[in-house]
Structure formats: C-alpha cells, structure tokens
Design a protein around this motif. Sequence first.
Motif, PDB file in Angstrom:
ATOM      1  N   MET A   1       0.818  -1.225   0.000  1.00  0.00           N
ATOM      2  CA  MET A   1       0.000   0.000   0.000  1.00  0.00           C
ATOM      3  C   MET A   1       0.840   1.258   0.000  1.00  0.00           C
ATOM      4  N   GLY A   2       2.100   1.166  -0.277  1.00  0.00           N
ATOM      5  CA  GLY A   2       2.931   2.362  -0.323  1.00  0.00           C
ATOM      6  C   GLY A   2       3.378   2.831   1.034  1.00  0.00           C
ATOM      7  N   TYR A   3       3.198   2.003   2.058  1.00  0.00           N
ATOM      8  CA  TYR A   3       3.684   2.353   3.388  1.00  0.00           C
ATOM      9  C   TYR A   3       4.751   1.350   3.787  1.00  0.00           C
ATOM     10  N   THR A   4       5.815   1.817   4.383  1.00  0.00           N
ATOM     11  CA  THR A   4       6.849   0.901   4.867  1.00  0.00           C
ATOM     12  C   THR A   4       6.358   0.269   6.168  1.00  0.00           C
ATOM     13  N   SER A   5       7.068  -0.730   6.619  1.00  0.00           N
ATOM     14  CA  SER A   5       6.631  -1.367   7.870  1.00  0.00           C
ATOM     15  C   SER A   5       6.775  -0.403   9.045  1.00  0.00           C
ATOM     16  N   ASP A   6       7.782   0.479   8.965  1.00  0.00           N
ATOM     17  CA  ASP A   6       7.917   1.500  10.009  1.00  0.00           C
ATOM     18  C   ASP A   6       6.707   2.439  10.001  1.00  0.00           C
ATOM     19  N   ASP A   7       6.320   2.823   8.780  1.00  0.00           N
ATOM     20  CA  ASP A   7       5.127   3.668   8.627  1.00  0.00           C
ATOM     21  C   ASP A   7       3.925   2.993   9.271  1.00  0.00           C
ATOM     22  N   GLU A   8       3.737   1.725   8.895  1.00  0.00           N
ATOM     23  CA  GLU A   8       2.573   0.980   9.398  1.00  0.00           C
ATOM     24  C   GLU A   8       2.542   0.968  10.916  1.00  0.00           C
ATOM     25  N   LYS A   9       3.716   0.807  11.487  1.00  0.00           N
ATOM     26  CA  LYS A   9       3.812   0.744  12.943  1.00  0.00           C
ATOM     27  C   LYS A   9       3.396   2.087  13.567  1.00  0.00           C
ATOM     28  N   LEU A  10       3.984   3.158  12.982  1.00  0.00           N
ATOM     29  CA  LEU A  10       3.674   4.514  13.445  1.00  0.00           C
ATOM     30  C   LEU A  10       2.182   4.807  13.346  1.00  0.00           C
ATOM     31  N   LEU A  11       1.636   4.485  12.169  1.00  0.00           N
ATOM     32  CA  LEU A  11       0.229   4.784  11.897  1.00  0.00           C
ATOM     33  C   LEU A  11      -0.690   3.986  12.815  1.00  0.00           C
ATOM     34  N   ASP A  12      -0.361   2.727  12.983  1.00  0.00           N
ATOM     35  CA  ASP A  12      -1.221   1.895  13.808  1.00  0.00           C
ATOM     36  C   ASP A  12      -1.247   2.390  15.254  1.00  0.00           C
ATOM     37  N   GLU A  13      -0.084   2.819  15.724  1.00  0.00           N
ATOM     38  CA  GLU A  13       0.006   3.377  17.073  1.00  0.00           C
ATOM     39  C   GLU A  13      -0.921   4.589  17.218  1.00  0.00           C
ATOM     40  N   ALA A  14      -0.798   5.488  16.250  1.00  0.00           N
ATOM     41  CA  ALA A  14      -1.597   6.720  16.289  1.00  0.00           C
ATOM     42  C   ALA A  14      -3.085   6.389  16.180  1.00  0.00           C
ATOM     43  N   TYR A  15      -3.393   5.433  15.311  1.00  0.00           N
ATOM     44  CA  TYR A  15      -4.786   5.066  15.085  1.00  0.00           C
ATOM     45  C   TYR A  15      -5.389   4.423  16.326  1.00  0.00           C
ATOM     46  N   GLN A  16      -4.650   3.498  16.955  1.00  0.00           N
ATOM     47  CA  GLN A  16      -5.152   2.860  18.185  1.00  0.00           C
ATOM     48  C   GLN A  16      -5.392   3.908  19.272  1.00  0.00           C
ATOM     49  N   ASP A  17      -4.496   4.875  19.298  1.00  0.00           N
ATOM     50  CA  ASP A  17      -4.616   5.960  20.263  1.00  0.00           C
ATOM     51  C   ASP A  17      -5.912   6.748  20.015  1.00  0.00           C
ATOM     52  N   LEU A  18      -6.182   7.011  18.738  1.00  0.00           N
ATOM     53  CA  LEU A  18      -7.413   7.720  18.373  1.00  0.00           C
ATOM     54  C   LEU A  18      -8.640   6.903  18.769  1.00  0.00           C
ATOM     55  N   LEU A  19      -8.581   5.595  18.466  1.00  0.00           N
ATOM     56  CA  LEU A  19      -9.728   4.740  18.795  1.00  0.00           C
ATOM     57  C   LEU A  19     -10.001   4.732  20.297  1.00  0.00           C
ATOM     58  N   ALA A  20      -8.923   4.762  21.076  1.00  0.00           N
ATOM     59  CA  ALA A  20      -9.093   4.803  22.543  1.00  0.00           C
ATOM     60  C   ALA A  20      -9.845   6.075  22.938  1.00  0.00           C
ATOM     61  N   SER A  21      -9.510   7.175  22.283  1.00  0.00           N
ATOM     62  CA  SER A  21     -10.202   8.440  22.572  1.00  0.00           C
ATOM     63  C   SER A  21     -11.665   8.388  22.160  1.00  0.00           C
ATOM     64  N   CYS A  22     -11.939   7.595  21.116  1.00  0.00           N
ATOM     65  CA  CYS A  22     -13.301   7.562  20.577  1.00  0.00           C
ATOM     66  C   CYS A  22     -14.251   6.698  21.402  1.00  0.00           C
ATOM     67  N   LYS A  23     -13.708   5.986  22.390  1.00  0.00           N
ATOM     68  CA  LYS A  23     -14.559   5.120  23.209  1.00  0.00           C
ATOM     69  C   LYS A  23     -15.715   5.888  23.829  1.00  0.00           C
ATOM     70  N   LYS A  24     -15.434   7.131  24.220  1.00  0.00           N
ATOM     71  CA  LYS A  24     -16.492   7.888  24.914  1.00  0.00           C
ATOM     72  C   LYS A  24     -17.543   8.460  23.958  1.00  0.00           C
ATOM     73  N   ILE A  25     -17.262   8.410  22.640  1.00  0.00           N
ATOM     74  CA  ILE A  25     -18.265   8.974  21.731  1.00  0.00           C
ATOM     75  C   ILE A  25     -18.976   7.929  20.875  1.00  0.00           C
ATOM     76  N   CYS A  26     -18.391   6.722  20.763  1.00  0.00           N
ATOM     77  CA  CYS A  26     -19.027   5.696  19.936  1.00  0.00           C
ATOM     78  C   CYS A  26     -20.062   4.939  20.745  1.00  0.00           C
ATOM     79  N   LYS A  27     -21.295   4.930  20.225  1.00  0.00           N
ATOM     80  CA  LYS A  27     -22.372   4.283  20.970  1.00  0.00           C
ATOM     81  C   LYS A  27     -22.623   2.860  20.486  1.00  0.00           C
ATOM     82  N   ASN A  28     -22.351   2.588  19.217  1.00  0.00           N
ATOM     83  CA  ASN A  28     -22.667   1.256  18.685  1.00  0.00           C
ATOM     84  C   ASN A  28     -21.687   0.874  17.566  1.00  0.00           C
ATOM     85  N   ASP A  29     -21.887  -0.309  17.032  1.00  0.00           N
ATOM     86  CA  ASP A  29     -21.004  -0.824  15.977  1.00  0.00           C
ATOM     87  C   ASP A  29     -21.001   0.077  14.759  1.00  0.00           C
TER      88      ASP A  29
END
Length: 738
Positions: free
Chosen positions: A1-29
């Motif tokens: 996908m045009g991302y290096t494995s380092d990129d993927e690692k960085l992005l996934d970290e940031a994304y998981q962090d965002l998802l953790a923040s979204c716990k308080k706003i997501c009500k359903n699937d």
Amino acid sequence: MGYTSDDEKLLDEAYQDLLASCKKICKNDEDWNFIKRAYFLAKEAHQGIRRRSGEPYLLHPIAVAKIAVEEIGLGVKSVVASLLHDVVEDTDYTVEDIEHIFGPKIATMVDGLTKMSGVFNADTSEQAEYFRKVLLTLSDDVRVILIKIADRLHNMRTLQFMPRNKQIKITGETIYLFAPLAYRLGLYPIKSELEDLCMKYRFPEEYKQIKRKIEETEVARQEYIDRFCAPIIETLDRNNIEYEISGRIKSIYSIWTKMQRKQIPFEEIYDLFAVRIVFKALPFPSEKTQCWQIYSSITDIYAPKQDRLRDWISMPKANGYEALHSTVMGLDGAWVEVQIRTQRMEEIAERGFAAHWKYKKATLSQSDDAFDNWLKHIRDALSSPTENAVEFLDNFKLSLYTSEITVFTPKGEQRVLPFGATALDFAYDIHTKIGDKAIGAKINHKIEPITKQLKSGDQIEIITADTAKPKAEWLNLVTTTKAKQKITAFLKREQQNNVENGIAIFEEQLAKYNITLSGRVLRKVIPAYGCINKDEFYSKIGAGIISLDNLEKVLKSSSKSKILKFWKLWRDTDESNEQPSSADHDTASDDGSDEFVIARCCNPLPGDSVVGFRDPATGKIFVHKATCDELNRLASQFGKHIIKEKIKWSQHKAVSYLSGIELRGIDRMGLLLEIIQIVSGDFNINMREIHFGSHDGIFEGQISLYVQDAEALSSLMDKFRQIKGIDSVKRIMEEHRD
Ligand code: MN
C-alpha cells in the motif's frame, strides 16, 4: 500500500490511540464502522504522500481527529470528517465519492473544509476572501470551523518543519484569525496555545526568555501557591465540597503582551498566575449560590479587592464563559486572582462550543444566550453581501475580541461596557443623574457628541447641563440595558407628569369659560389640536407643545364647522343656474352639461380668480387660476378653447381642497413647532403632510393641507409670514397629489 513497515507501525500506534479516545463517543457498531471506514479511505487516499517532516501524511488527519474529540469534545461525524478533511483537497477523490460512501452530511462537511483550504496568496483582498470563506462555514455548520481550528492547531504544532516564509504566513493567519476565533468559540486552551506557538516562531528570543523565567521561578511560585491554598483547602474540606484546586500560570504570550502594554519587566507582573477552584456542584442550591458560598468562605480568609470582582455567572461572557473571578490580598502583600467554577463551567471553559451545546440541550431555559446572539450576528453579517471582503473582515475581527470594552473615568476608574456602547451609555453607567443631564463628552480630553461610540481604553468625562433631559431618540443611541431602562423610565415619568399637568391646565382654562370637562368637549378639541387621543392631548399641553391661548376660538369654531361654506363652480352665463348638485372635490358640473375639473398645475381654490379651458379631447372644462403659466401656454396655442364666459365659484358644498405652502427662513429652535401650532391649533386645518429640511442654518418646509378656500389659505400664509425668521411664504402651484 505504499507504506513501509515502520510507517505501518507509526500509523497503527496513532490510530489505536485515536480509537481509545473515541470510546467515549461511539455508541454502537455503526459508529465504530463509520470511523474505521474513514480511516481506511484516508489511508488509501494519502498513501505515498509524506509531510515535510518525512512522516506519512496520514498522521496529520489522525492527529486532527484526535484534537477534535479530545480537545474540542466533538463527536463521531466530526472524527470522520477530520480523518477525511484533506482527501478531496490533496487526492483524486471527489466530494461525490465521499457522499457515496459516507452520506451527504459528511460530504458537506468535507466540502466545507476543502473550500477553506487553497487560496494562499499574499494579496490582502484574496487573503480576506479566504478568511471570508472560512467564516462562511460558520453559517452552515460550526463543526466545520472547529475542525479547521483543530487542523490549524496541528499544523502549528508541527510548524518547525516548514520553511521560514511559510512560517511567517501561517503564524500571521493564526494570530489574525484563528486565535480570535478559538477565543470566540470558547476554546481557551487552544487559543492560548496558538498564540504561544505564534510567538515562538515570530519572536523566538522573547519567547525563550519568558519561558526560562517561568521555569526559574517555578519552585518558589509553587511553594507560594501551596501556602496560599492551604487554608482554602481546609475550609472546602470542612464543608464537604468535592473540588480540585490548582495554580494556573498565564500563557507566555499574554505575559509578553502585558509586559509590552504596561512597559514593565517580567518581575513586575503581579497576576502571573491565578488559583482555580473547580468543584462538583450539588443539585441544590443553584450553582451560582454555591459559587458565592465558596467566594464567601475564601474572602473570610483573604480580603477581596473591591473593584476586581468579575461575576461571569450572572452574566456569562459572549463566548459562553462562566466563572466567578475575585482578586484577594494573599500572603506577603501580593494580590492573587481566584477563579471559582463548577465542573460544568470548567468543561465549557476548556471545550467551548461543543460543551456549551451539550449542556444547553439539557437546560433549554437559556433562551437569551449571549453566545447564540453572537452566532446569529455572524450569520446575519455573513448573509449581507454588501461589504467587500476586507471591510467585512475588519468588522468581523472587531466583534471577535471586543465583545466588551474597558474604559476609564476621569479618575482612572475602570468601567466595562459592551462593544458598541456610546458616551451616553457610559454616562448612565456612572450614574442615572449624569446620564439624564448629559449633553456631551470629553473623550480623551477632546469634546465629542454624546452619541460617540467608545473604544477600549478611552477615558471619558461627561459634560452635563441642568436644563438637559433625556429624549426619546436617545433610546436608539444606547446599547446597555441600564441606559435603556433609565431613559424609558424618565420618559414615562415625564409623560405621566405632563398628562397630570395637562389635565390641570386644561381644566383651569375651561373654567374660565364656565365649561366643565366632558367627553363632548374632548371630542371637539382633540382633533382640533391635531391629536389622536386624550393622553397625547394632555401630555402636549403639559409639555407646553400645545398652548391653549385660542381655546375659546377652537371651542366655538368647532361648532361652527358644521355650517361651512359650500362651494361649486358655475358659468356666469345664466344667473338662475344655481342648482346644488353632487360634486366631489375636484370635479364639478353645473346643470350636467359641463363638467369642471380643477387643473392640477395651479390648483385653484374657491375664491381664486379662475379661467376655464375646455379640453378638446374630453370636452371637460379645466379650471385654472387666472395667473397660471400653463393656462397662458394653452391660451397662446389653443385660444379658442378658453371659456369666454366667466367661471365663478358659488357656495354649494362643504369641501376641503388640498393645497400646498412652501416656507423658507432662518432655522432656529422651535420654528417647526410654531408652524405646526399655527396650522393645527389656530386654524383648525387638517395637515396632510409636512416636509421639513434644514441646511446651513436655512429652514425649508413644504406643507400640504386641506383648506376650505383661498381666503383661509391666504390668512394662514399671512400668519406664517409673522413668524420670526420666516422670510418667504409661497403657495405651491404644482401640487402632486400622490
Ligand atoms: Mn489539514
């Protein structure tokens, strides 16, 4: 996908962090899927693109989404729009694609965000045009502007990777527009951070210096705060209040601006920090009462500074901010500001707009909300396309910070007034008596009218005169509620006094003629003096607008008005031809064979010497004044149509004729009033309209009125000629009746 494995690692970290923040706003699937889809699309769209820092571009939208949810308190749709905010701008995806995948709401938001980017030219007007576009989104969806602020904040946080010229450009926009906007939308922490970041790039030396001094004094300050807070903590604990207390240091930027404004070194800034108490309010009594209870227990410990109490609970700031601020005499003779607020108020102060709406839904009672008014004002301003973009922006910017202005009394006492307040508002703010007697103002030692709008920092001295009193027009010249209320109260009182005086004066006058006050008398005099009802009649007598010198005449003439002269036109060929017939006020016929029409060009009145002209087309006889120019023109061309016989007026029918008078003279106080009095009082004449103009001391007036005959008109004109200052009184020949 045009991302290096380092990129993927960085992005996934940031994304998981965002998802953790979204716990308080997501009500359903569905919510979770929405965010995941947005992330997937953004990742796909931005692949292969890197920021100047070398990081994958995708980190930027993730960061913006995180600011939106964590620091602004926005919801799922905003997170989705944040993740997609640069997709249409920077990649091949279109708004239609977004709509297809995420629906119309998200598409509109992304479209709004896209429209705001682009246009980065040095040209002022284009720049202004850009800002205008930014602000236009306010009228659609405030969330778009909040996401734009989040976007700007992240760009400012990563500004070190930008070249110098871009840094200057971006910081310029930030300090000019985004920081004020963040403030106006109640985002205090973001506003402060934006300002500090701007300073860091624009004035790095000063920034570092102040930052170092804050750090150097940190330990001593914290020790002082602890000592200061100890007795407060004790009393709050004793009262079983659930709270947090902390010392808050001023932002570097605000310290710096204060140093500049006051021309003082860092060491002399006494309000470097404030102590903030955030407590959990109980359901009862009101939050306001609980705040004041805490205020009261603090001022039992430390003496408050009288003029430094700010109650933004009774009157929240226009951006929704609520708190109680007080400055007290702390330890070692130092003033300390204490801020008291509830958790709800704290959330509004930190998160601004989003929190504001959240609580607003719960308490629907706040109908007259300053924040709503501001938004409404912005919407109105944006929908009026008359101003050019630069003007618009200047006006808009004014309304961002300066919802309140601070001005000074001659002794240097501070007064806070709303933006738009005039010298008259200030006068009433000082004292009702000063407002009521105000005639002018010295603003910064310069004489100005009382209507002058004030600016922050103005020093105002009100000039009063004992003879001055509030006028009804003043209500349009003030913005403060206090001034409006006081003026209204005065006018009401005056009106009431005038009515009472008026009744007394009128009864006294009637007594002279042995007439008792009755409905019959009133029905006669009220219209005679041109009034609509008895309140107006009495208050005008009381105010001296109506003089009753001619009351006797009015009382008599009113009864005489039933036997007014009857006028009709007839041809002086047959003396016996004097049959009364129906006729309206500008047509008349004698025996039915000839129809008379009053010529509009000269508008003759009964009693005027007249000449008839038979219109060849209609056969009607137009009646002109003998001196009419138009008649002369017609006569010279169509001489044979002039009616040879004499046209005469005969008394037939009670009618009024519309006529006009033109007046000129030297203007002076009371002149117009005198004219009106003559017309409505002395002559019992109906005025249709009056135009009055005055320029360079010259008075010009046109009155159109209904008179019975030329005699009445000429005696009225004679009366006008006697008025002091009037030097020309003319009958208007060209009467336009419509
Ligand atoms: Mn962006």
